[in-house]
Motif scaffolding. Structure first.
Motif, short mmCIF file in Angstrom:
data_model
loop_
_atom_site.label_atom_id
_atom_site.label_comp_id
_atom_site.label_asym_id
_atom_site.label_seq_id
_atom_site.Cartn_x
_atom_site.Cartn_y
_atom_site.Cartn_z
N ASN A 297 -7.09 -2.95 -10.45
CA ASN A 297 -6.88 -1.69 -9.82
C ASN A 297 -5.47 -1.69 -9.64
OD1 ASN A 297 -9.24 -0.25 -9.83
ND2 ASN A 297 -9.99 -1.55 -8.24
N ARG B 273 0.77 -1.01 0.23
CA ARG B 273 0.13 -0.10 -0.05
C ARG B 273 0.85 1.25 -0.12
NH1 ARG B 273 -2.23 -2.53 4.41
NH2 ARG B 273 -1.37 -0.89 5.72
N PRO C 223 -1.80 0.12 -9.65
CA PRO C 223 -1.40 1.44 -9.74
C PRO C 223 -0.57 1.83 -10.98
CG PRO C 223 0.00 0.36 -7.97
CD PRO C 223 -0.89 -0.53 -8.42
N LYS D 202 -4.32 -0.52 -3.69
CA LYS D 202 -5.25 -0.15 -2.91
C LYS D 202 -5.18 -1.31 -1.65
CE LYS D 202 -6.96 2.93 -5.52
NZ LYS D 202 -6.85 4.29 -4.97
N MET D 203 -4.88 -2.76 -1.69
CA MET D 203 -4.88 -3.60 -0.69
C MET D 203 -3.44 -4.48 -1.04
SD MET D 203 -8.67 -5.06 -1.00
CE MET D 203 -8.54 -5.76 0.80
#
Length: 519
Positions: free
Chosen positions: A461, A222, A463, A228-229
């Motif tokens: 998701n 993170r 990054p 996100k996780m």
């Protein structure tokens, strides 16, 4: 094969996921037929759509008139024969080959001969499904990610017999529905589920080797990686029964390729019934906030020198230098020594030498370089924005030298975590393995490079797309990390993709050609 228009009738078959896809199609102004074999399931799905959209009305992100118009375009169907007018049928039913084959064979008899049949399968071969059909050329994979109205990615999967025009038309349709579509060949895991395996596997391996704890690994993903996780949080959320099953499926489908080897740690959780959030226990206990503060965070220390020396090129870590300067540190920049290569630059402070981890044990590299005070620094997505810096010292590093390094990063307001000496640390080995899998998918003609990065960002998701990340890191350095991991472990798991090797060779050849031309 005609292209789809808003006059095209879309039929959806299957429960919760199907209702989400129906919402997407209805939003794009199609008439949608929603069917489920369970009595009342289609009506329930529409009610759930209405309730979900009602929240958008309350937030003024949608009007009641728009909600009513969208829902009115979705018609619940009680008899599968009523799907005869459909131009496209998307199934989102149970993940069983024989059941899907039976359904599509039935639909071939019901629908007109130009109707396109699409499967939302996440793991079953489109080629295998089509093997029992009369018109396999009209079969396509249209893999949405859950929840379909929110997640942008649609993998458009072509089986061996899928007509190219069908694939192109479905791709265009997905784009018109506001999705990010990618073409892929029907192979195990398609793009996202295949390329994502190292995200879980490398962290499980680091944990198994005792380098650090679960909460610290998740925190690094993170706070350093921008995810996100973390992987353990995500596995708990997905459910270990599901995540482990996907890993095993990909492993078996690739004839037990060691790159996809399932983890004994995860199997232990599964055997114990610790499935994650759904069972109240997985890697974490629930209910509780899983983002527990990592146990490796270091206490605040004072820096007793203001001078740091930068030797050579720090590569992706060059962005640290403005932070050092902005916090009053004096930088003495010197050329790399003759034995050094680009991207193997170093930061020298006091007796300590810092280098970006290269896939070796810190202790092994320290031995090779005759440098008993070496500290490895893990990869970050953006060293300026990262809240945490992870360090891994060699076994001979003095406590005084380690404290000096910790204080250096605390000076630039970074939380410092120290993990045990493990090859490639946490993020570096994971990102290099993700990129390697992406390159291998491209090498095997599953998709192109852009599709890999789009799939991982829009579907999972991430990054940054792993191939773009590897290019930012440097392909030659990425290859070096993988080769060092392979040497250290002696496992085929870490073999470098032929495409990555070829790209690095091409870059080296370009340099040689340029030097000859200018010389």
């Amino acid at each position: 094969m005609n292209k789809f228009t808003t006059d095209s009738v879309i039929a959806i078959i299957g429960g919760t996921m199907g209702a989400g896809i129906a919402q997407v199609a209805a939003k794009a102004n199609h008439q949608v037929l929603l069917f489920d074999v369970a009595k009342g399931a289609a009506e329930k799905g529409i009610d759930n759509i209405r309730k979900g959209l009602g929240k958008l009305v309350l937030r003024s992100r949608m009007t009641q008139l728009e909600l009513d118009a969208l829902v009115s375009r979705i018609v619940p169907i009680s008899d599968i024969k009523q799907l005869s007018s459909a131009d496209l049928v998307i199934e989102a039913i149970v993940e069983k080959l024989e059941v899907k084959q039976m359904l599509f064979r039935q639909l071939e008899d019901i629908c007109h001969e130009n109707a396109i049949l699409a499967s939302n399968t996440s793991s079953i071969s489109i080629t295998a499904i089509g093997a029992k059909l009369l018109r396999p050329q009209n079969l396509i994979g249209m893999h949405f990610f859950n929840p379909a109205p929110i997640m942008k990615l649609v993998e458009v999967i072509s089986g061996l017999d899928t007509d190219k025009q069908v694939a192109d038309n479905i791709f265009e349709l997905a784009i018109n529905w506001g999705k990010l579509a990618v073409h892929a060949k029907s192979t195990p895991g398609f793009i996202a589920n295949r390329v994502a395996r190292p995200f879980y596997a490398e962290s499980l391996r680091v944990l198994q080797e005792g380098a650090t704890d679960i909460a610290t690994i998740d925190a690094l993903f993170r706070e350093c990686g921008g995810f996100k996780m973390g992987p353990f949080e995500l596995m708990d959320l997905i459910g270990h029964d599901v995540n482990y099953a996907v890993t095993c499926s990909v492993f078996e489908a690739f004839y037990q390729d060691q790159r996809f080897l399932p983890s004994l740690l995860q199997k232990e959780l599964l055997d114990a019934g610790h499935l994650g959030r759904k069972s109240g226990r997985g890697f974490y206990q629930y209910p509780q906030n899983t983002q527990t503060e990592n146990s490796k965070q270091q206490p605040d220390l004072a820096l007793d020198t203001q001078l740091i020396t930068i030797e050579g090129d720090l590569g992706i870590a060059e962005t640290l230098l403005p932070l050092f300067e902005n916090n009053g540190l004096k930088i003495n920049r010197v050329p790399a020594a003759d034995h050094q290569q680009t991207s193997e630059g170093r930061i020298i402070i006091g007796d300590a030498i810092l280098m970006l981890t290269n896939g070796q044990f810190t202790t092994q590299r320290a031995t090779d370089l005759k440098c008993p005070n070496l500290v490895h620094v893990d990869l970050s997505l953006d060293y300026q924005k990262a809240k945490v810096i992870a360090l891994s010292p060699c076994s001979t590093l003095s406590l005084q030298a380690l404290n000096c390094v910790i204080a250096l990063f605390q000076t630039i307001e970074k939380t410092v975590v120290v993990i045990d000496d493990v090859p490639g640390m946490v993020l570096m080995r994971t990102v290099c393995m993700l990129a390697n899998e992406g390159f291998d998918a491209v090498n095997q003609q599953v998709c192109n490079e852009d599709a890999v990065d789009i799939a991982m960002k829009a579907g999972l998701n991430y990054p940054c797309g792993p191939i773009k990340w590897a290019n930012n890191l440097g392909l030659s350095f990425t290859l070096k990390v993988l080769n060092n991991l392979a040497i250290t472990y002696g496992e085929d798991r870490f073999r470098a993709s032929p495409l990555l090797q070829r790209k690095v060779a091409q870059q080296q050849l370009d340099v040689i050609k340029k030097s000859i031309t200018t010389g």
